[in-house]
Design a protein around this motif. Structure first.
Motif, PDB file in Angstrom:
ATOM      1  N   GLY A 297       0.791  -1.214   0.000  1.00  0.00           N
ATOM      2  CA  GLY A 297       0.000   0.000   0.000  1.00  0.00           C
ATOM      3  C   GLY A 297       0.828   1.271   0.000  1.00  0.00           C
ATOM      4  O   GLY A 297       1.999   1.280  -0.400  1.00  0.00           O
ATOM      5  N   THR A 298       0.232   2.335   0.505  1.00  0.00           N
ATOM      6  CA  THR A 298       0.817   3.686   0.439  1.00  0.00           C
ATOM      7  C   THR A 298       0.639   4.410   1.753  1.00  0.00           C
ATOM      8  O   THR A 298      -0.422   4.313   2.388  1.00  0.00           O
ATOM      9  CB  THR A 298       0.120   4.504  -0.670  1.00  0.00           C
ATOM     10  OG1 THR A 298       0.214   3.806  -1.917  1.00  0.00           O
ATOM     11  CG2 THR A 298       0.752   5.886  -0.810  1.00  0.00           C
ATOM     12  N   ILE A 299       1.682   5.139   2.173  1.00  0.00           N
ATOM     13  CA  ILE A 299       1.596   6.003   3.353  1.00  0.00           C
ATOM     14  C   ILE A 299       1.926   7.429   2.930  1.00  0.00           C
ATOM     15  O   ILE A 299       2.977   7.687   2.339  1.00  0.00           O
ATOM     16  CB  ILE A 299       2.536   5.546   4.479  1.00  0.00           C
ATOM     17  CG1 ILE A 299       2.152   4.143   4.957  1.00  0.00           C
ATOM     18  CG2 ILE A 299       2.486   6.534   5.650  1.00  0.00           C
ATOM     19  CD1 ILE A 299       3.067   3.566   6.015  1.00  0.00           C
ATOM     20  N   ILE A 300       1.007   8.337   3.237  1.00  0.00           N
ATOM     21  CA  ILE A 300       1.194   9.765   2.968  1.00  0.00           C
ATOM     22  C   ILE A 300       1.336  10.476   4.308  1.00  0.00           C
ATOM     23  O   ILE A 300       0.491  10.313   5.195  1.00  0.00           O
ATOM     24  CB  ILE A 300       0.010  10.355   2.187  1.00  0.00           C
ATOM     25  CG1 ILE A 300      -0.212   9.598   0.877  1.00  0.00           C
ATOM     26  CG2 ILE A 300       0.223  11.846   1.906  1.00  0.00           C
ATOM     27  CD1 ILE A 300      -1.485  10.002   0.142  1.00  0.00           C
ATOM     28  N   CYS A 301       2.390  11.253   4.476  1.00  0.00           N
ATOM     29  CA  CYS A 301       2.626  11.988   5.722  1.00  0.00           C
ATOM     30  C   CYS A 301       2.574  13.489   5.472  1.00  0.00           C
ATOM     31  O   CYS A 301       3.294  14.005   4.613  1.00  0.00           O
ATOM     32  CB  CYS A 301       3.978  11.614   6.323  1.00  0.00           C
ATOM     33  SG  CYS A 301       4.071   9.938   6.983  1.00  0.00           S
ATOM     34  N   MET A 302       1.734  14.173   6.251  1.00  0.00           N
ATOM     35  CA  MET A 302       1.672  15.637   6.240  1.00  0.00           C
ATOM     36  C   MET A 302       1.887  16.110   7.677  1.00  0.00           C
ATOM     37  O   MET A 302       0.932  16.285   8.434  1.00  0.00           O
ATOM     38  CB  MET A 302       0.333  16.112   5.702  1.00  0.00           C
ATOM     39  CG  MET A 302       0.052  15.714   4.262  1.00  0.00           C
ATOM     40  SD  MET A 302      -1.496  16.406   3.621  1.00  0.00           S
ATOM     41  CE  MET A 302      -1.088  18.163   3.568  1.00  0.00           C
ATOM     42  N   PRO A 303       3.152  16.337   8.082  1.00  0.00           N
ATOM     43  CA  PRO A 303       3.425  16.678   9.480  1.00  0.00           C
ATOM     44  C   PRO A 303       2.894  18.037   9.911  1.00  0.00           C
ATOM     45  O   PRO A 303       2.564  18.220  11.078  1.00  0.00           O
ATOM     46  CB  PRO A 303       4.966  16.656   9.550  1.00  0.00           C
ATOM     47  CG  PRO A 303       5.407  15.907   8.338  1.00  0.00           C
ATOM     48  CD  PRO A 303       4.376  16.166   7.297  1.00  0.00           C
ATOM     49  N   VAL A 304       2.834  19.010   8.985  1.00  0.00           N
ATOM     50  CA  VAL A 304       2.410  20.369   9.350  1.00  0.00           C
ATOM     51  C   VAL A 304       1.458  20.884   8.279  1.00  0.00           C
ATOM     52  O   VAL A 304       1.892  21.292   7.202  1.00  0.00           O
ATOM     53  CB  VAL A 304       3.606  21.330   9.480  1.00  0.00           C
ATOM     54  CG1 VAL A 304       3.135  22.667  10.046  1.00  0.00           C
ATOM     55  CG2 VAL A 304       4.702  20.761  10.354  1.00  0.00           C
ATOM     56  N   ILE A 305       0.167  20.891   8.580  1.00  0.00           N
ATOM     57  CA  ILE A 305      -0.788  21.421   7.612  1.00  0.00           C
ATOM     58  C   ILE A 305      -0.884  22.940   7.738  1.00  0.00           C
ATOM     59  O   ILE A 305      -0.808  23.660   6.747  1.00  0.00           O
ATOM     60  CB  ILE A 305      -2.169  20.760   7.803  1.00  0.00           C
ATOM     61  CG1 ILE A 305      -2.066  19.269   7.466  1.00  0.00           C
ATOM     62  CG2 ILE A 305      -3.209  21.437   6.910  1.00  0.00           C
ATOM     63  CD1 ILE A 305      -3.353  18.508   7.690  1.00  0.00           C
ATOM     64  N   ASN A 306      -1.031  23.440   8.957  1.00  0.00           N
ATOM     65  CA  ASN A 306      -1.105  24.891   9.181  1.00  0.00           C
ATOM     66  C   ASN A 306       0.302  25.428   9.439  1.00  0.00           C
ATOM     67  O   ASN A 306       0.672  25.752  10.558  1.00  0.00           O
ATOM     68  CB  ASN A 306      -2.024  25.199  10.356  1.00  0.00           C
ATOM     69  CG  ASN A 306      -2.127  26.691  10.649  1.00  0.00           C
ATOM     70  OD1 ASN A 306      -1.596  27.525   9.921  1.00  0.00           O
ATOM     71  ND2 ASN A 306      -2.830  27.022  11.717  1.00  0.00           N
TER      72      ASN A 306
END
Length: 325
Positions: A84-93
């Motif tokens: 599968g796939t892992i997407i990381c967004m540590p800081v959105i704001n």
């Protein structure tokens, strides 16, 4: 969770195939100095088909502990899936993160403007881009938050009631508590719910603070979720949950009856009984000492760690009704 294996996924307009890695820029606006703000979106795909999992943090810029959880997930290589796939967004704001402020520069709370508008406010545009250019191919979401205003949250999962699927995921994650709470309108959680995207919201710690226990709880929970989906790389182990989570149906805040200097004498997660001493409110001159006693019996799931409190301030969040799940 049911999912359809995806040959290619599209994130922020970029097509990413099986076995590929990508670091994209979540670029919505520039600073007032015209400087660009690059918010990395880190994507790791296995050659083996599997779910697409999204880890997010920093919806509120002052909630840095969630950022640290995802930072460690990336730094340790936990984000490189077996399938599968892992997407990381540590800081959105990122705008709030730069200034350690909860809101965006336009004064808006990002978690109250979803699903956003393409030509709306700055916060609304960020929400719109997240929902239209990142979330569509995602099958499962973990969103990391912390407490605010000096109040320290026990590590907990928050989900809406009457959702057996989320109940099971909450048990697998293994935080000490699961707090049933409504999906607030215009929140990220509510927007994902409307798209039928399962989301676990993790709360733990407090703003402007990184706590090792909270971080470990978040990382271990993430590994257990990935193991459940058969995505966790074989070089990592997911610790078994020592105690099943306590599911909370009802809770109440106990507030200060006086203003003064405050010191709690009970620790987070403690099970207390009615009239048990929880702390003291004193004055700076040694003339006043008010003993704070518990108004109900239950678990302490939030403690105010501010040294100064005012009459009416929330001191403790205490469970009032539990559920068997």
């Amino acid at each position: 969770m049911t999912y359809e294996p995806k040959e290619n996924i599209t994130v922020l307009g970029e097509i990413i195939g099986p076995g590929e890695s990508a670091e994209l820029s979540f670029d919505v606006a520039k600073l007032h100095t015209t400087s660009t703000v690059d918010v990395p979106v880190i994507i790791e795909r296995s050659t083996n088909p599997g779910p697409v999992v999204l880890f997010t943090a920093g919806i509120h810029g002052d909630e840095v502990n969630g950022v640290e959880i995802i930072r460690q997930i990336i730094a340790k290589g936990i984000n490189k899936p077996k399938c599968g796939t892992i997407i990381c967004m540590p800081v959105i704001n990122v705008f709030g993160f730069i200034n350690l402020k909860r809101e965006f520069p336009d004064g808006r709370d990002l978690n109250r403007v979803f699903p956003g508008l393409r030509l709306g406010s700055l916060a609304s545009r960020v929400a719109y881009t997240l929902m239209t250019e990142v979330v569509p191919d995602v099958d499962f979401i973990m969103d990391f938050h912390t407490g605010g205003a000096g109040r320290f949250n026990s590590p907990q999962i928050r989900i809406a009631k009457h959702n057996p699927e989320l109940n099971e995921y909450a048990k697998i994650f293994g935080a000490p508590f699961v707090l049933y709470s409504k999906n607030l309108k215009r929140s990220f959680r509510h927007a994902c719910y409307k798209l039928k995207k399962p989301l676990l919201l993790f709360e733990g710690g407090k703003s402007f603070h990184i706590d090792n226990n909270i971080t470990k709880t978040g990382i271990n929970g993430a590994k257990r979720i990935l193991k459940h989906f058969d995505m966790l790389n074989n070089k990592f182990k997911a610790r078994t949950v020592e105690k099943p989570p306590v599911f909370i149906v009802g809770s109440r805040w106990q507030r200060a009856n006086f203003s003064g200097m405050f010191q709690a004498t009970v620790k987070i997660n403690t099970q207390v009984t009615k009239n048990q001493i929880l702390g003291h409110i004193t004055d700076p001159y040694g003339k006043f000492d008010h003993i704070v006693k518990s108004e109900i019996s239950g678990y302490i799931i939030n403690v105010n760690e501010a040294p100064i409190v005012y009459q009416g301030d929330a001191l403790f969040h205490i469970t009032s009704k539990l559920a068997k799940v």
